[in-house]
Scaffold this motif. Sequence first.
Motif, PDB file in Angstrom:
ATOM      1  N   VAL A  93      66.887 104.134 -36.481  1.00  0.00           N
ATOM      2  CA  VAL A  93      67.614 103.020 -35.862  1.00  0.00           C
ATOM      3  C   VAL A  93      66.965 102.654 -34.537  1.00  0.00           C
ATOM      4  CG1 VAL A  93      69.815 103.619 -36.944  1.00  0.00           C
ATOM      5  CG2 VAL A  93      69.227 104.596 -34.706  1.00  0.00           C
ATOM      6  N   CYS A  94      67.295 101.442 -34.053  1.00  0.00           N
ATOM      7  CA  CYS A  94      66.833 100.992 -32.742  1.00  0.00           C
ATOM      8  C   CYS A  94      67.978 100.282 -32.024  1.00  0.00           C
ATOM      9  CB  CYS A  94      65.610 100.088 -32.871  1.00  0.00           C
ATOM     10  SG  CYS A  94      65.949  98.501 -33.670  1.00  0.00           S
ATOM     11  N   TRP A 124      73.325 100.547 -30.343  1.00  0.00           N
ATOM     12  CA  TRP A 124      72.439 100.876 -31.468  1.00  0.00           C
ATOM     13  C   TRP A 124      72.782 100.016 -32.674  1.00  0.00           C
ATOM     14  CZ3 TRP A 124      68.289 103.806 -30.779  1.00  0.00           C
ATOM     15  CH2 TRP A 124      68.269 104.694 -29.687  1.00  0.00           C
ATOM     16  N   LEU A 125      71.760  99.449 -33.287  1.00  0.00           N
ATOM     17  CA  LEU A 125      71.939  98.759 -34.562  1.00  0.00           C
ATOM     18  C   LEU A 125      72.035  99.788 -35.680  1.00  0.00           C
ATOM     19  CD1 LEU A 125      69.179  96.005 -34.133  1.00  0.00           C
ATOM     20  CD2 LEU A 125      71.658  95.718 -33.824  1.00  0.00           C
ATOM     21  N   HIS A 152      71.004 101.203 -39.516  1.00  0.00           N
ATOM     22  CA  HIS A 152      69.669 101.406 -40.081  1.00  0.00           C
ATOM     23  C   HIS A 152      69.104 100.135 -40.704  1.00  0.00           C
ATOM     24  CE1 HIS A 152      66.313 103.005 -42.335  1.00  0.00           C
ATOM     25  NE2 HIS A 152      66.868 102.662 -43.477  1.00  0.00           N
ATOM     26  N   HIS A 184      69.831  96.869 -40.252  1.00  0.00           N
ATOM     27  CA  HIS A 184      69.470  95.851 -39.273  1.00  0.00           C
ATOM     28  C   HIS A 184      68.241  96.289 -38.474  1.00  0.00           C
ATOM     29  CE1 HIS A 184      73.575  94.259 -40.021  1.00  0.00           C
ATOM     30  NE2 HIS A 184      73.048  93.095 -39.635  1.00  0.00           N
ATOM     31  N   SER A 185      68.124  97.580 -38.208  1.00  0.00           N
ATOM     32  CA  SER A 185      66.959  98.097 -37.478  1.00  0.00           C
ATOM     33  C   SER A 185      65.674  97.871 -38.257  1.00  0.00           C
ATOM     34  CB  SER A 185      67.137  99.594 -37.187  1.00  0.00           C
ATOM     35  OG  SER A 185      68.239  99.823 -36.332  1.00  0.00           O
ATOM     36  N   ASN A 226      69.815  97.121 -29.968  1.00  0.00           N
ATOM     37  CA  ASN A 226      69.835  95.661 -30.123  1.00  0.00           C
ATOM     38  C   ASN A 226      68.937  95.007 -29.077  1.00  0.00           C
ATOM     39  OD1 ASN A 226      71.273  95.652 -27.721  1.00  0.00           O
ATOM     40  ND2 ASN A 226      73.252  95.271 -28.697  1.00  0.00           N
ATOM     41  N   VAL A 241      64.437  94.445 -37.698  1.00  0.00           N
ATOM     42  CA  VAL A 241      63.753  94.331 -36.400  1.00  0.00           C
ATOM     43  C   VAL A 241      62.322  94.870 -36.526  1.00  0.00           C
ATOM     44  CG1 VAL A 241      63.755  95.078 -33.983  1.00  0.00           C
ATOM     45  CG2 VAL A 241      65.922  94.496 -35.117  1.00  0.00           C
ATOM     46  N   LEU A 260      62.110 102.878 -32.094  1.00  0.00           N
ATOM     47  CA  LEU A 260      62.754 103.411 -33.299  1.00  0.00           C
ATOM     48  C   LEU A 260      63.039 104.904 -33.124  1.00  0.00           C
ATOM     49  CD1 LEU A 260      63.561 102.091 -36.000  1.00  0.00           C
ATOM     50  CD2 LEU A 260      61.479 103.053 -36.985  1.00  0.00           C
ATOM     51  N   CYS A 265      56.874 100.611 -34.346  1.00  0.00           N
ATOM     52  CA  CYS A 265      57.910 101.639 -34.161  1.00  0.00           C
ATOM     53  C   CYS A 265      58.095 101.958 -32.686  1.00  0.00           C
ATOM     54  CB  CYS A 265      57.544 102.907 -34.929  1.00  0.00           C
ATOM     55  SG  CYS A 265      57.613 102.752 -36.728  1.00  0.00           S
TER      56      CYS A 265
END
Length: 315
Positions: A97-98, A106-107, A109, A111-112, A100, A115, A89, A84
């Motif tokens: 979210v995080c 921001w990606l 949720h 897609h995050s 890219n 990751v 995160l 995290c």
Amino acid sequence: MTKRNTYSYLSQSDIAIQIERLVQAIEQHDSPAFRFRQTRTGYERIEETRLSRYFIHIRQMMDLFEDRVEYRYSEHLRAFREACQDIGLERHPDGPVCLNERGTAWLDHHHSMNVLVARILQLTRERWYLRRKDDLRLQAKKQEIRVCDYSDAVVDRYSRTNIIRLDLYYRAEAQARLRVEHVFDDLDRMIAEHERNPIFDHLTGYICAVEQGEDRGYHIHAAYFFNGNEVRGDVYKAQQIGELWGRITRGEGHFNSCNHDKEKYGDECGIGIIQRNDRTIRRNVHKAMRYLVKDAQHLRLRPEGSRGVRMGMLR
């Protein structure tokens, strides 16, 4: 994708076990958190995988580490926490979210979470993670040897020893808000009673282990040793200690006494009155003591500096 409405608040113990299950599932399955299919209209359709269900409680998983108490974490919780942090995160109304890979946007949720899974998988292959699992198995073996040696030393003191075996639990409604540091506080109060409460007259030794089970949450396995020439009634003594636990926990605790049901152990019974010279029964005592520290119910987190297994002083 079918939207789920099964979110419920989990106890600290339950959420720690959920994180452990997630990390173990990532180790075992080469799968993302979610898959994406392009529709004819150009939109992405989100599809669940075998990992998706673990992310229902992702907010609570993150919250576990936002505490002022310093904990020591298991390798699974440490891997989740570091992952995290590594991907940055952040909380978001739609779910954590995080950014890219380039750090420019921001990606979403889902897609995050992919990751996050990828980073956790990397961490589970690092040497510290793999070595810690081996270290814990070795530590559990050493604990088994310690409790067996300790029980031998205590039983050798008197011609007869009365062994009481209890499991000290918390009621379900208490487990919902129970924190691991509260359990250690209650154990400290219980041990303090050994010196001042007449229930513990003629106590010759004890072993207490704080454990964490999937069904019972936090609990304590305990064995008490009394001079068997002075204390004869093991069932009554177990009842006294169990009732004291209820008072220490302000009515939130209950207990199970193995001494109340010794018959179920048959020829393998290693509790109650034990004769010092009966060497054949020692392996039964050892079996009962090894159960106290079995690896399957290890703590996933504990206050920094605390000891999960406590044993009395040998005099």
